[in-house]
Design a protein around this motif. Sequence first.
Motif, mmCIF file in Angstrom:
data_model
loop_
_atom_site.group_PDB
_atom_site.id
_atom_site.type_symbol
_atom_site.label_atom_id
_atom_site.label_comp_id
_atom_site.label_asym_id
_atom_site.label_seq_id
_atom_site.Cartn_x
_atom_site.Cartn_y
_atom_site.Cartn_z
ATOM 1 N N UNK A 18 0.816 -1.220 0.000
ATOM 2 C CA UNK A 18 0.000 0.000 0.000
ATOM 3 C C UNK A 18 0.848 1.269 0.000
ATOM 4 N N UNK A 19 2.145 1.142 0.363
ATOM 5 C CA UNK A 19 2.987 2.347 0.420
ATOM 6 C C UNK A 19 3.867 2.468 -0.825
ATOM 7 N N UNK A 20 3.467 1.833 -1.935
ATOM 8 C CA UNK A 20 4.210 1.989 -3.189
ATOM 9 C C UNK A 20 3.249 2.411 -4.287
ATOM 10 N N UNK A 21 3.779 2.699 -5.458
ATOM 11 C CA UNK A 21 2.947 3.113 -6.581
ATOM 12 C C UNK A 21 3.723 4.042 -7.499
ATOM 13 N N UNK A 22 3.068 4.460 -8.561
ATOM 14 C CA UNK A 22 3.746 5.316 -9.524
ATOM 15 C C UNK A 22 3.902 6.730 -8.961
ATOM 16 N N UNK A 23 4.914 7.450 -9.456
ATOM 17 C CA UNK A 23 5.177 8.825 -9.013
ATOM 18 C C UNK A 23 4.625 9.799 -10.061
#
Length: 435
Positions: A18-23
């Motif tokens: 949940x603490x990752x993803x695209x910037x």
Amino acid sequence: GSGASGTTGDSQPQSLRRDTGKVESGEELVQIGTLLQIVSIATHPSAPGGQVVVMPLRRIQLLRTLSPPSEDTPLCAVYVDSVPDVVVPPDSDDVRALHHEIIATMKDLLKTNFMYRDQFEQVIKYYNLDDPLKLADLVAGMSTAPRDELQAVLVASDAISRLRKVLMIMKKDLENARLQSQFKTQIEDKFTKEHRKYMLMQHLRHIKRELNLERDDKQSIIASFKEAIGKLTDVPEEAAKGMEQELGRLGSLEPQSPEFNVSRTYLEWMTSLPWGQVSKDNTDIDRAEQILNEDHYSLEDVKERILEHMAISFLKGSVQGKIMLLVGPPGVGKTSIGKSIARALDRKFFRFSVGGLHDVAEIRGHRRTYVGAMPGKVVQAMKITQVCNPVILIDEVDKLGRDYRGDPSSALLEVLDPAQNSTFRDLYLDVPVDL
């Protein structure tokens, strides 16, 4: 680094952090990252997006952003440089101790239901466990720790510091895995016990039914009510008809429904009332006078009035309309005289106080539509004494209350009036009761 998998597009796997993803821009990128080699790319056959398998190679440092991501090109081009490998101090006792502790903790972690246990067991075959920093990178990559803690491992430039951080992460993972395993075991044990009890009860019920030892709960309840109704004598016609109707209604209801319990409680009240049950009066005036003198000294005028009351009742053969009012200050013996009257007549005695009473339902009963509904005090007196002719003492009548819920004194009039109380209708029972 280790083999890893990720996703692109709109499709998200269940294990995505949940603490990752695209910037959104190059400014959100961290300074130290990992260079990844793409092993394979596969699209989902039935959903947009796909899966990318990558192999981390080494640590890299961000120098500057060349082109930010856009709608046409979601990738961000950056200029990077390799981060030099950390040198492990030769013959360092701290490194050796941390290395052994990481291996021991990893073995303990693999004994639990660790989230990435299967992946770790596959990857560990290709790793040399003798290199403490390679092992540290491997176990940190498999951890479920927060992103900032894993980034701190990636950034750490000192071997001992990096190993300490990894060991702390592993200890937390081990504790979480043990707690999760403990909770899972407790829940499974509780479920197993309850399920086993349920299955045994079902088998027991089936066996009893096969042997005709026990009927269905609902049928046994209806049968018990029919048996109780059959034992009643001198039941008024309307009351008997009401019980039969309620019994038929009970048979059409499911035992789990709230109406079933309402009907059941009503029938319990109706079958527990002493229909036609009366205690035999003492008709000996001399014995009555002796009992009154035993209980109270003096009060001659009061005793004489009570004995006159009794004598007229014996001659007439009825007590209809005979209501006695006892007036006096507290402590002169009004309540105890009531007990003496009951003893002198060989009748049951019931007392209830109406001091400060505001609710009419205490006298006339509640309607059955309300939760916790009950008959009034007069009907309760008959159930408790189990006779239809107890001596009932209504105490503190001068302290009756009155508010928006009704006027109890007006309801009390119906109970006391000899022209009305032969067909007193309690709101809960909804059948006439002869008072």
